[in-house]
Design a protein around this motif. Structure first.
Motif, PDB file in Angstrom:
ATOM      1  N   VAL A 199      -5.394  44.201 -60.200  1.00  0.00           N
ATOM      2  CA  VAL A 199      -5.493  44.916 -61.501  1.00  0.00           C
ATOM      3  C   VAL A 199      -6.293  46.182 -61.339  1.00  0.00           C
ATOM      4  O   VAL A 199      -6.342  47.111 -62.176  1.00  0.00           O
ATOM      5  CB  VAL A 199      -6.126  43.757 -62.579  1.00  0.00           C
ATOM      6  CG1 VAL A 199      -6.453  44.410 -63.878  1.00  0.00           C
ATOM      7  CG2 VAL A 199      -5.138  42.538 -62.556  1.00  0.00           C
ATOM      8  N   ARG A 200      -7.543  45.939 -60.638  1.00  0.00           N
ATOM      9  CA  ARG A 200      -8.545  47.003 -60.731  1.00  0.00           C
ATOM     10  C   ARG A 200      -7.832  48.215 -59.828  1.00  0.00           C
ATOM     11  O   ARG A 200      -8.817  49.152 -59.548  1.00  0.00           O
ATOM     12  CB  ARG A 200      -9.865  46.570 -60.416  1.00  0.00           C
ATOM     13  CG  ARG A 200     -10.567  45.408 -61.243  1.00  0.00           C
ATOM     14  CD  ARG A 200     -10.722  46.093 -62.710  1.00  0.00           C
ATOM     15  NE  ARG A 200     -11.144  45.042 -63.633  1.00  0.00           N
ATOM     16  CZ  ARG A 200     -12.304  44.965 -64.462  1.00  0.00           C
ATOM     17  NH1 ARG A 200     -13.167  45.940 -64.034  1.00  0.00           N
ATOM     18  NH2 ARG A 200     -12.589  43.813 -64.982  1.00  0.00           N
ATOM     19  N   THR A 209      -1.322  41.667 -55.552  1.00  0.00           N
ATOM     20  CA  THR A 209      -2.085  40.433 -55.520  1.00  0.00           C
ATOM     21  C   THR A 209      -1.727  39.928 -53.775  1.00  0.00           C
ATOM     22  O   THR A 209      -2.751  39.342 -53.070  1.00  0.00           O
ATOM     23  CB  THR A 209      -1.667  39.208 -56.070  1.00  0.00           C
ATOM     24  OG1 THR A 209      -1.919  39.824 -57.311  1.00  0.00           O
ATOM     25  CG2 THR A 209      -2.323  38.043 -55.951  1.00  0.00           C
ATOM     26  N   THR A 210      -0.682  39.914 -53.564  1.00  0.00           N
ATOM     27  CA  THR A 210      -0.324  39.733 -51.937  1.00  0.00           C
ATOM     28  C   THR A 210      -1.219  40.695 -50.875  1.00  0.00           C
ATOM     29  O   THR A 210      -1.733  40.036 -50.148  1.00  0.00           O
ATOM     30  CB  THR A 210       1.179  39.917 -51.589  1.00  0.00           C
ATOM     31  OG1 THR A 210       1.719  39.040 -52.610  1.00  0.00           O
ATOM     32  CG2 THR A 210       1.621  39.675 -50.116  1.00  0.00           C
ATOM     33  N   PHE A 252      -5.924  40.745 -47.207  1.00  0.00           N
ATOM     34  CA  PHE A 252      -7.167  40.986 -46.835  1.00  0.00           C
ATOM     35  C   PHE A 252      -8.038  39.776 -46.570  1.00  0.00           C
ATOM     36  O   PHE A 252      -8.779  39.959 -45.564  1.00  0.00           O
ATOM     37  CB  PHE A 252      -7.705  41.993 -47.812  1.00  0.00           C
ATOM     38  CG  PHE A 252      -9.050  42.161 -47.787  1.00  0.00           C
ATOM     39  CD1 PHE A 252      -9.668  43.245 -46.884  1.00  0.00           C
ATOM     40  CD2 PHE A 252     -10.026  41.402 -48.619  1.00  0.00           C
ATOM     41  CE1 PHE A 252     -10.968  43.495 -46.787  1.00  0.00           C
ATOM     42  CE2 PHE A 252     -11.368  41.846 -48.515  1.00  0.00           C
ATOM     43  CZ  PHE A 252     -11.886  42.776 -47.553  1.00  0.00           C
ATOM     44  N   ILE A 253      -7.990  38.788 -47.304  1.00  0.00           N
ATOM     45  CA  ILE A 253      -8.855  37.859 -47.477  1.00  0.00           C
ATOM     46  C   ILE A 253      -8.477  37.000 -46.246  1.00  0.00           C
ATOM     47  O   ILE A 253      -9.536  36.573 -45.527  1.00  0.00           O
ATOM     48  CB  ILE A 253      -8.692  36.871 -48.371  1.00  0.00           C
ATOM     49  CG1 ILE A 253      -9.305  37.690 -49.900  1.00  0.00           C
ATOM     50  CG2 ILE A 253      -9.426  35.534 -48.349  1.00  0.00           C
ATOM     51  CD1 ILE A 253      -8.942  36.960 -51.213  1.00  0.00           C
ATOM     52  N   VAL A 254      -7.309  36.730 -45.729  1.00  0.00           N
ATOM     53  CA  VAL A 254      -6.943  36.198 -44.600  1.00  0.00           C
ATOM     54  C   VAL A 254      -7.541  36.714 -43.224  1.00  0.00           C
ATOM     55  O   VAL A 254      -8.074  36.097 -42.440  1.00  0.00           O
ATOM     56  CB  VAL A 254      -5.275  36.180 -44.375  1.00  0.00           C
ATOM     57  CG1 VAL A 254      -4.957  35.650 -43.109  1.00  0.00           C
ATOM     58  CG2 VAL A 254      -4.872  35.045 -45.284  1.00  0.00           C
ATOM     59  N   ARG A 255      -7.282  38.221 -43.411  1.00  0.00           N
ATOM     60  CA  ARG A 255      -8.000  38.906 -42.235  1.00  0.00           C
ATOM     61  C   ARG A 255      -9.514  38.891 -41.995  1.00  0.00           C
ATOM     62  O   ARG A 255     -10.158  38.373 -41.094  1.00  0.00           O
ATOM     63  CB  ARG A 255      -7.563  40.421 -42.105  1.00  0.00           C
ATOM     64  CG  ARG A 255      -5.884  40.546 -42.031  1.00  0.00           C
ATOM     65  CD  ARG A 255      -5.569  42.042 -41.854  1.00  0.00           C
ATOM     66  NE  ARG A 255      -6.004  42.982 -42.877  1.00  0.00           N
ATOM     67  CZ  ARG A 255      -5.133  42.977 -43.827  1.00  0.00           C
ATOM     68  NH1 ARG A 255      -3.862  42.494 -43.644  1.00  0.00           N
ATOM     69  NH2 ARG A 255      -5.180  43.631 -44.961  1.00  0.00           N
ATOM     70  N   ALA A 289      -7.915  38.167 -55.490  1.00  0.00           N
ATOM     71  CA  ALA A 289      -6.903  39.100 -55.210  1.00  0.00           C
ATOM     72  C   ALA A 289      -6.265  39.563 -56.540  1.00  0.00           C
ATOM     73  O   ALA A 289      -5.802  40.754 -56.428  1.00  0.00           O
ATOM     74  CB  ALA A 289      -5.795  38.376 -54.046  1.00  0.00           C
ATOM     75  N   ARG A 290      -6.060  39.056 -57.413  1.00  0.00           N
ATOM     76  CA  ARG A 290      -5.390  39.320 -58.780  1.00  0.00           C
ATOM     77  C   ARG A 290      -6.646  40.271 -59.394  1.00  0.00           C
ATOM     78  O   ARG A 290      -5.868  41.424 -59.695  1.00  0.00           O
ATOM     79  CB  ARG A 290      -5.233  38.110 -59.625  1.00  0.00           C
ATOM     80  CG  ARG A 290      -3.944  37.639 -59.404  1.00  0.00           C
ATOM     81  CD  ARG A 290      -3.742  36.401 -60.725  1.00  0.00           C
ATOM     82  NE  ARG A 290      -4.567  35.632 -60.927  1.00  0.00           N
ATOM     83  CZ  ARG A 290      -4.490  34.092 -60.159  1.00  0.00           C
ATOM     84  NH1 ARG A 290      -3.473  33.854 -59.334  1.00  0.00           N
ATOM     85  NH2 ARG A 290      -5.477  33.433 -60.427  1.00  0.00           N
TER      86      ARG A 290
END
Length: 337
Positions: free
Chosen positions: A282-283, A289-290, A295-298, A277-278
Motif C-alpha cells: 500500500v505504501r 503483497t506477494t 522479501f520476508i522469506v529471504r 507485506a500488505r
C-alpha cells in the motif's frame, strides 16, 4: 523550512542480520524523502568482516538517486573500538560518527527504521535551526535506572528530569558540534578513549547526549525544539494481535517511520508477515503483497544463517579463551586426560 544555516546528513548502522532491513530502508528513502535534502549519507558497516564490494553495489542500487551521496564506513574508520557487545558498540558509533559529518546536524537511524510517508528537511529541523525531538516520562520505563545512572554520570539530578526526558529510540536528530564537544569532554574527564569510557561507565548514547546538554545549558531548549519525529516500532515481544493493532493505528498517526526489529521480523507469523507485506504494498515499498512476502522469506533465511554463524563464532572464541586461561598441568576441556 529549517534555518538557512542548518544542514543535514543521515547516518544508519547495520550488521549481518540487518542487510535486508537496510535494503528496505534505502528503498523507502528513495520513495518518501525529498531529493537532495541529505548532503551526505553515512552507512556504518558493523559486520564482522565488512560486506563485499558486490553487496555494497547491491545496496547502493537501492539508494537510487542518492547513491553518489552514500559512503560506507567501518568502525575502525571512526575509532579504536574495544571488544564490546554489538548493541553497545553500535551506540558508540552513533556518536563518534560525527567525525565523518560536515553538516550542522545528522539524522540517526537504525536499520530497523524505514519511511512510510513523505518527509522533507523541515521534518527533522525546525525553522530556527534546532533539531526536532520530543521527550517523555521514564518513570516505570524499562530504562529508568539506566537513564538515571547516565544523568548522574554527567552531574545531573535524575529526579528533576525522569518525568520529561529525551527519547532514546531512533530516529533521532543530533548536532554534530554537540557530539564533538561531548566526546572530547568525556575523554578529557575520564582520561580514556571515548569508547572505552562509554563501556566502563555503562552509558547509553542518546541519554548521554541529552544529559550532557542539560549539564552544560541547564535545559535542552537551545538544541531540541520539543516536537516529535514519530516512529511506530514493532518489538520482538509484540504479539500477532498487537502487531495488527499497531499497523492499523498507522492510518491515524502522523508517523513517517515504521521500525520493525530484526527479531520481530524473523519470528513473524504468517498472519503478521501478510500484514507487513500488505502495508509495504500500500505504501509503495514493494510492488505487491506477494513481493513483500518473498522479501520476508529471504530475510528469515538470511537471518537464520547469520545467527547460526554468529553463535558458532561466539562459542569458538569462548573455547579459545578457556584454553588460554586453563591452569598449567591440568587437562583442558577437550584434551585427553
Amino acid at each position: 523550512m529549517a534555518a538557512a544555516g542548518a544542514t543535514l546528513s543521515m547516518v544508519t548502522v547495520f550488521f549481518e542480520a540487518e542487510i535486508g532491513l537496510l535494503k528496505l530502508q534505502a528503498r523507502s528513502l528513495v520513495r518518501y524523502h525529498a531529493p537532495g535534502e541529505f548532503e551526505r549519507i553515512v552507512v556504518i558497516d558493523n559486520t564482522h568482516r565488512g560486506v563485499s564490494r558486490r553487496t555494497q553495489e547491491r545496496l547502493l542500487r537501492q539508494f537510487g538517486p542518492w547513491r553518489d551521496r552514500v559512503r560506507f564506513v567501518r568502525p575502525q574508520d571512526l575509532t579504536d573500538l574495544p571488544t564490546l557487545p554489538g548493541w553497545v558498540g553500535q551506540q558508540v558509533l552513533k556518536l563518534i560518527v560525527h567525525r565523518e559529518i560536515d553538516t550542522s546536524h545528522f539524522l540517526v537511524l537504525d536499520a530497523k527504521n524505514h519511511w512510510i510517508q513523505p518527509t522533507d528537511r523541515s521534518t527533522f529541523l525546525a525553522e530556527d535551526g534546532r533539531a526536532r525531538g520530543a521527550s517523555h516520562t521514564y518513570r516505570g520505563h524499562a530504562l529508568e535506572q539506566r537513564v538515571a545512572d547516565v544523568l548522574r554520570y554527567v552531574g545531573v539530578d535524575p529526579q528533576e528530569w525522569l518525568d520529561h526526558f529525551m527519547v532514546t529510540h531512533t530516529p533521532v536528530v543530533v548536532s554534530r558540534d554537540v557530539c564533538a564537544d561531548l566526546v572530547s569532554d568525556v575523554e578529557r574527564r575520564s582520561g580514556l578513549p571515548f569508547a572505552q569510557e562509554f563501556a566502563r561507565a555503562g552509558l547509553l548514547e542518546f541519554p548521554l547526549y541529552a544529559g550532557w546538554i542539560i549539564a552544560r545549558d541547564g535545559s535542552l531548549d537551545a538544541e531540541i525544539d520539543g516536537s516529535t519525529v514519530r516512529s511506530t516500532t514493532i518489538w520482538p515481544s509484540r504479539t500477532p494481535r498487537g502487531i495488527a493493532e499497531d499497523l492499523a493505528a498507522l492510518d491515524h498517526l502522523d508517523s513517517p517511520f515504521l521500525g520493525i526489529h530484526r527479531k520481530a521480523l524473523a519470528k513473524a507469523t504468517l498472519t503478521s508477515s501478510r500484514s507487513f507485506a500488505r502495508l509495504w504494498a500500500v505504501r509503495g515499498l514493494w510492488s505487491s503483497t506477494t513481493a513483500g512476502l518473498w522479501f520476508i522469506v529471504r530475510f528469515k533465511g538470511a537471518y537464520l544463517r547469520t545467527m547460526t554463524v554468529r553463535r558458532v563464532r561466539t562459542r569458538l572464541a569462548a573455547r579459545r579463551r578457556t584454553a588460554v586461561t586453563a591452569p598449567t598441568g591440568r587437562a583442558r576441556s577437550g584434551d585427553p586426560s
